[in-house]
Each structure stands twice: as structure tokens, then as C-alpha cells.
Design a protein around this motif. Sequence first.
Motif, PDB file in Angstrom:
ATOM      1  N   HIS A 440       1.048  -0.727  -0.124  1.00 27.48           N
ATOM      2  CA  HIS A 440       0.032   0.006   0.153  1.00 27.48           C
ATOM      3  C   HIS A 440       0.626   0.818  -0.212  1.00 27.48           C
ATOM      4  CE1 HIS A 440      -2.845  -2.731   1.237  1.00 27.48           C
ATOM      5  NE2 HIS A 440      -3.704  -2.769   0.489  1.00 27.48           N
ATOM      6  N   SER A 441       1.973   0.943  -0.450  1.00 31.24           N
ATOM      7  CA  SER A 441       2.790   2.347  -0.445  1.00 31.24           C
ATOM      8  C   SER A 441       2.417   3.066  -1.577  1.00 31.24           C
ATOM      9  CB  SER A 441       4.502   1.560   0.043  1.00 31.24           C
ATOM     10  OG  SER A 441       5.486   2.918  -0.392  1.00 31.24           O
ATOM     11  N   THR A 442       3.098   4.886  -1.770  1.00 29.32           N
ATOM     12  CA  THR A 442       2.751   5.066  -2.636  1.00 29.32           C
ATOM     13  C   THR A 442       3.920   5.227  -3.928  1.00 29.32           C
ATOM     14  OG1 THR A 442       3.415   7.111  -0.863  1.00 29.32           O
ATOM     15  CG2 THR A 442       1.192   6.341  -1.684  1.00 29.32           C
ATOM     16  N   ALA A 460       2.908   0.043  -6.885  1.00 27.16           N
ATOM     17  CA  ALA A 460       3.365   1.314  -6.864  1.00 27.16           C
ATOM     18  C   ALA A 460       4.563   1.314  -7.915  1.00 27.16           C
ATOM     19  CB  ALA A 460       3.868   1.668  -5.592  1.00 27.16           C
ATOM     20  N   SER A 541      10.296   7.792  -5.653  1.00 27.28           N
ATOM     21  CA  SER A 541       8.773   8.283  -6.445  1.00 27.28           C
ATOM     22  C   SER A 541       9.481   9.577  -7.809  1.00 27.28           C
ATOM     23  CB  SER A 541       8.961   8.800  -4.877  1.00 27.28           C
ATOM     24  OG  SER A 541       9.825   9.927  -4.431  1.00 27.28           O
TER      25      SER A 541
END
Length: 991
Positions: A440-442, A460, A541
Amino acid sequence: MGRPLTPASPKISQPWLTRLLDRATAVLCWFPGPRRVFERNKTLRYAANALAAVEERVLITTLDGRLDYLNVSAAAMFGLDNRQAARYRLHELLPSLDPQALVRNLGDSEPYLEPLRLLQYGEQRLFSITRRTLALDGGRASGFVWLLRDITEEQVAREALVERERFWSDVLGTVSDTLYVQDLQANRVLYSNQDLARQLGYGRCEDANRFWRTITHPDDQDYMARLLALRASLRDGAVQESLLRWRHHEGGWRWFSVSEQVLTRDAVGRAERLIGVARDVTEQIEASHALRTSERRYRMLAESLSDVVFTTTRDVRIDFISPSIETVLGYSPAWVAENGLADVVTNPRQVAAFHTLMREVRAAANDPAALAVLRNQLPRKVLHFDCLSLTGRRVPIELRIMLILTEQDRFGGTLCIGRDISLQRRAEKDLRMAATVFEHSTAAILVTDPAGYIVQVNEAFTRITGFSGVEVIDQLPSRLIADRQQVDQIGYILRQLRARGSWEGEFWLKRKDSEICPCWIGVTAVRDDEGDLVSYVCFFSDMSERKASEQRIHRLAYYDGLTGLPNRTLFQDRLDNSLQQAARRGDWVVLMFLDLDRFKPINDSLGHAAGDRMLKDVAVRLAACVEQDDTVARMGGDEFTFLLHPIAHRDAALKRAVTVAEQVLASLAEPFVLSGREFFVTASIGIALSPQDGAELSQLMKNADTAMYHAKERGKNNFQFYRSDMNASALERLELESDLRHALEHGQFVVHYQPQFCGDGVRLTGVEALLRWQHPIRGLVPPCDFIPVLEEVGLVVEVGAWVLDESCRQISDWQRLGIAVPKVSVNISARQFSDGQLGWRVAQILDSTGIDPACLELELTESILMTDVAEAMRILAGLKELGPSIAVDDFGTGYSSLNYLKQFPIDVLKIDRSFVDGLPDGEQDAQIARAIIAMAHSLNMSVIAEGVENQAQLDFLRRHGCDEVQGFYLGRPVPADEIERRFPSRWTQPA
């Protein structure tokens, strides 16, 4: 039987001989002769009876083998009597007898004769045969006595004995143990079925005891001495056993079990012979040691394990509990053995499950089929118990049960291993939590193995990169890297990971659709408790939006919003960096200020929109005038600045400034189309150079601005340097370049010819074509002033082709007028030689003028030839096929390789004037000149010396065999008509 027969024995015969002896005895009794005769006859009678009674066959022959006598046994054997004997020879009775048997031996020895097989009563019998020489008449040999004895039964018995001995020998030979018999008194081994010495890699030994002491282990030497001493006192039937270590010849020790007992004793009862058995028991000893070591190791392992280990007997009763149970639950093994574990487990159903399983084991104990099934099922069954330790702490236990089977695969009990899984359950909980965070990490997360191959990615990752997990699992992350430069950065990242265990920074990645995106990446090396690398965890990211925002902010801060050029802030920053770099390296920095001359009226009349449009077009044109490393900036309004990249030399910087300024003015000369109409603007440019015009930013910018205003005062549409002397030099250079560009099309170039003479300085051998510029204002410009400029502006190839064409045309004119100039030498520049068109141009000119190619000589410098030797050889070979001769100008000033020089198709070497200047007094110049002349002649080349200025130089060169000379002393370069007047055709005719 073995003694030789007496001399009288051959005369004895059976019945008739007996009767003869009786009659002789009776007659002799009537005569008073000596009694000795009677006694002798009596002896003869005894001998005849003895020969008749023996079983051996006795034959007497002459020396040549004729039969003379047979005893009764021999006569019966061969079916003959003595009256018939004389008619036969021995070989007729014994055909297989060796013919050499009748050969008399020298000395007293008799020959050995092989046994014979003879047919007797329908049966083959084996007879031994012995020969004795019969000596009569004073010891002289008169015949042979042959003795045949039937040895058939003896031979059969002997063969049986040999066979029996061979059988037992083979039996003993198959025994792996060493069986030996030793003579204690002689200290010698009498028999051994296995040679112990050779078995241990040694040769034959004579002294058994000494050999044993030699090979015995040092720790067993005293023991060996006692064993050897006790041998003599062994009782009958007593066995002496020992265990010894003997050294093998190739190294290492072998264990032997030795058993000995007395075999025989001597007359006084002492042990005489000893029988012993030595058995190699190394494997058994080592296996025993290994077994004990293994048992000790496994016991220590069981006692040191953190797991609880206990075993049961066949009837499923606990017989062993490891001490680790006290560490895990706090109870001693003795307490558990007495009370069991039922009271420790808090869940009764778990206890019931254990007892049920044990009943199944007990039921299958005597059923092989059920036992086999249970054996396969048990490893997959895991029981869990919630236990309560002695301190009241809850301890989850995982129990695994295995069957213990005997060597006959019978049930022998069970092995139970209980493990405290408290840490495992906590780890599972942590893993579940980590998995939740992972999924569930962005931020995108990928995990690799120690080798760098991807083993796991999260959702992700797929969202950011476009790659699914299936597409990247077992792949290297390098497929995500944007370009080669980023790949090279991987090495730095790995070094950081090894040194610090982590790295974090900006990195460009490539999405599945090949789009490049900036990412913020963090990589961590995960290690286990021993410090071994387990995996790499990488999170990143997408920074695309952030980067776009930063770029927008950066562009607003450092770039002009209208033209897109760097603004004042960025320009000053770059200028400051260039000045600092130039100060460290000693370079020159060029700063240029530009102001549009007629922009304000256009902007006021057409409006700001049209003015902005013009400024954009001006910015595009200005940017096209500089290189990528240069900077063009808009300072505001209609002011622009140029920062050229630092240059090492002042003259080069000056030249670059002039070139860029000319290009800028030329680019602005083209009209601008605004609102359907053409408009023209010009610019005033001021130029300042650092460090001479200022080493600091503010000072240099002020001086460039001052120079720009000076350009406006000079009438605009021009450029001015801050220093007046630089202006003059730049303007002069600019004018010279401009005039040169038009000199060829205006016919201002001319060719002068300098005569060349034979070594005596009298006979003309040719002329050298030299370019001159007849400027309409400057007059005749020296070559040193304009030739370098021709090279720089790129006109040297075009002008050089004109000189070559003009020289060949002049040769054609002279030949038509009868002016016999032998040859014209034309210089070829480096650019002409390397542009790839020289051969084609020469061929075209020779064809168009129709001159003899031998009248043309092409001069090249050493440096041209040595730049690319292979290419130079190829070009020269093509030129030589066209017919001109090849000369090397300025020889001796370069770095020619003599190995290459001899391979070039060169006809003439030209001694440089720098060596001629020092002649004849300069010793070094003289040596060089002599060496060049001698070397050229040895290579079948001619030599010409240039720069001859006096008679002494001419005399020196003529004296040392120089072929040709030229110089001001003999003739200056002159126009073609002057050559015609000075050297009419009759002067050039050969004598």
C-alpha cells in the motif's frame, strides 16, 4: 645301484654264465693255485645273482651304443636275451633317447638324461635313465652301463603332492590376512602368504624383528620391544595378541592386529618357530573412532541445541530429554521425565492430538506396511502446543516427530524435536505488517537478491513504471535506467552501498513506454545477523511534476521570458565562473555588449507586439552566430551580451571575437518582416578581453559597455574593442581578410619565378613558382603577411590550385616560345595534399595544358608526409604515375624517419636555408649539409640547396657534390617575362 659296475660285471650272464663259473670252480679245485681265484669267482656269482634279482633294467653297451649285456628285467622288458643283444643298438630299443647321450663327457661327471616314456603291456610308463661309464684294462673306458627305473608311481605321487601344495598355497593366498612362519633363532621369515613388507610399500627384508621395529609408531616402540621379548616364553597353545601401528612407505599409519603362537620347539624345549597372523584393521579402527566421535558430536549437538529433543523407546516411553528444555520452559529433564508434559500444555486438545498420534505409532510398530505409510506421513505433520513456562511465560512450541528405525527397518522408537517459535510468530506478525506497508506504499518498491536480480515489486512500481511484476522478476534493474551515463553511475552507487550500506539521490528512469522520468531513489543493502548480504531494497518516487515546477521556477529566475535567452542573473553567474576558471588556467575571456541601433523607432511606430516579435527574431539570429559552449543573453530592452568560451591565447581570442562580431553584423543585415513589411536594424558591439581589460566581473562589463558606446560614436553598425591598439589591429586584419577574399576574383595574384642552377651556379636547371599579391593600394604584399591568412580563412586550396594551373600554363607558353626552362617547381600546401583532390587536379591541369609532366615538380614539406605515412605513400604513388617529379622542401627541419624516407617515391631533397646560412664556417651546418647530400645520393635522389647568399656557400656546396642551388646570390624571384629576357633559349641548350 648308484655305484659304477666293476670291470668283470659285463661278462656275467644268467644261466650259461652260472654254469661256466661252476665248471671253472671245479677245475680250479684240482689245481694247487691260489685260493684267491676261487674267492673271486664266488664274488662274480653273487654279482650275477644280484643283477638277476633287481627290478631295475640294466643294459651294458659299447661306446658306440651296441648292446653287450641285459639283466633279467631288461631282457624281459625288451623281449631279448644276451645271445641276441649284439645285433641291436641302444637307440633301436630307446628311440626317444637324446642322441647326445652316447657322447662321452670329459671329467668324472655323467650327463643328466630326461626320463623316457615307454610302452609296457599296453600302458605308457615313465622310466628314469642313468648312464655310467664302464672302465676296464687299466681304467680306460670300454662301454656304458645304463640303468632304467620305472618311476611312474613316484611321478604320480609327486604331481599329486605338488597339486596339493598348490591348492593350499592358493587357499592361503586368497586370505586377506598375512599368515607367516618365523624362525626365531635365525630371526627370518620362512613363509608368508602375503608379503607384509611389500603390502606396506617396502622391499624384501631379511631381519624381521628389525624391520618391525623400524616401521612401528614411536609411541608403540616400548610395547613392540616387550612383545618381541615375550615370544620365547610363550606356552604351547597360548596366543599372544597385540594391536600395533605401522608406517606405510607412502606416508600415513596403518593399524594391525597381530596374533602369534609357538609352532615348533627345539630339542631343549625352546620356541624354535612361530606362526602368526597380521590383519589390517585400519578401517575398523577408524570406523570405531568415527562412530565414537559421531556419538559424542551428536550428544553434544543435542545438548547444545536450543530446540528441545527427546526420544522414546519401542513402547513409546520417553528415554532421553535434552537439557535445552530447561532453557526453553524452565523445567529440568528429570522433572519432565517423571511428570511428563501434559501439565505444561495449556490446551487439552493439543495434548489429546499428541496421544492420538502416539497410539497410531504404537499400533504400526509391528506392521511394516503401516510403518512405511506412517514414516512418509509424519514429516508433514506438525503439532503446536501452547506451553506455560516455569516463570509463567507463554511459550508456543512447534513439535515434529520422526520414526527411529533399526538397520533391519524395524521400529526402534521416535525422535521428537520441539522448537520455541515465539520469535517466528513475532516475525510473521512483522512480515504481515511489512507486507501491508509494501503493497500500500505510494512509493515504488523493488527487492533484489544479492546478485541484483529483481525478486519482488509492489503495485506502486507498476503504476509508476508501467512494468508488471511478471515482466521484471528475475531481470536486472538496469533495463529501467534511462541512458549510458546513468549506467556508469551504478558503480558509484554500489561503492556507496558497500561503504555505508545505503544510497539516496536523484536518478532518471525509463518507463515501459520509453518515456524518461526523474525519480528520487533510495537503496538499502539488507544483511543478516552474520553480516552477509541478503538483498537490496530500492524505493523511488516520480519527481516529474516536481521537476517541471523546479524548471519553471528556474526558467523564470534565470531566463528571459520573451526570447528564452539567459537573463542578466544567469549571464553574470556564467561570466563569473568563466573568469575564475580562466584565472586558474591562464585563458582569455571575450565579453561582447550589443545594442540595436534602430530598434526604438520601430518599437514606437509598430507597437510593443511587433517590437517583441523583432526581439525574438534577433535572439534566434544571435544564437546562431555562436557555438554551443558560448552564451548569448538578453540584459533587458534591446541590449544583448555574448560570453565566448575561454581561449588559451590572446591572438586566438581576438580572432574569435572578430569572427563572431562579423557574423552578428552580417546576420542582422538581412531584413526583418513585420506586419508584411521589411525593416532593417543594425547593431553596435563593444568588446572587452580579460584579463587585460579587467579581471573582475563589474570592471569587465563596464569596459565592454564603454566599447559599445564607442562603436555607436563611430557611426553604429560596427564593433569596437576597448583598447585602441586592438581596434587598429582588428580593423587591419579585417580589411586584409576582406581584400584577400576578392584578390583571386580580381586577378591580383601573380606568380614570380626564382631560377635554380646546376651546382656550378651557371647552367639553369629550373625555376620555383612563388605566389605574390599585387594589392592595388598596398602594392606588392610580402608572402609572410598574407599566406597565413589564406590558411586561416580557408582559401589556400583554391589559391594553390590557381598557382598550379598558372605555373603549368606558363610552362606551355615557354615551350611554345622556345624558352626551354627544364622544370617548374610548385609548392603544395598541407590542405591541398590532404583534401583528396590533388591527384585529380594535377591530372586535369596536365591534360588541359598538354605539357610534358617531367617539366613539373611538386614540392612538399616533411611534416606533410609524416602526418599520415600510409596515406602519404598512397597519394605520392598516384602523383608519380602522372609523371611529375617529387621534391621534399625544408628537409632537415622535421622529424622524418629514414625508414619511411627510403620508401617514399621522392626525386629531390631540398636543404633548408637554415643550414645553408651557416656555411661554410658553421661546423654543425656543414656536417648536416654533407650528410644530407651523401644520404640523398645513396638513395638515388638529387639535392638542391636554397638560400645561397654568397660565393663561399656556393663553393662549399659545389665542392661536396650538391646537384642544384638557388638563392638571392644567383637570382631573385622575378616575373615570367624577366625569366624570358634573362634566360633565352640558347642559354638553356645543352652543351
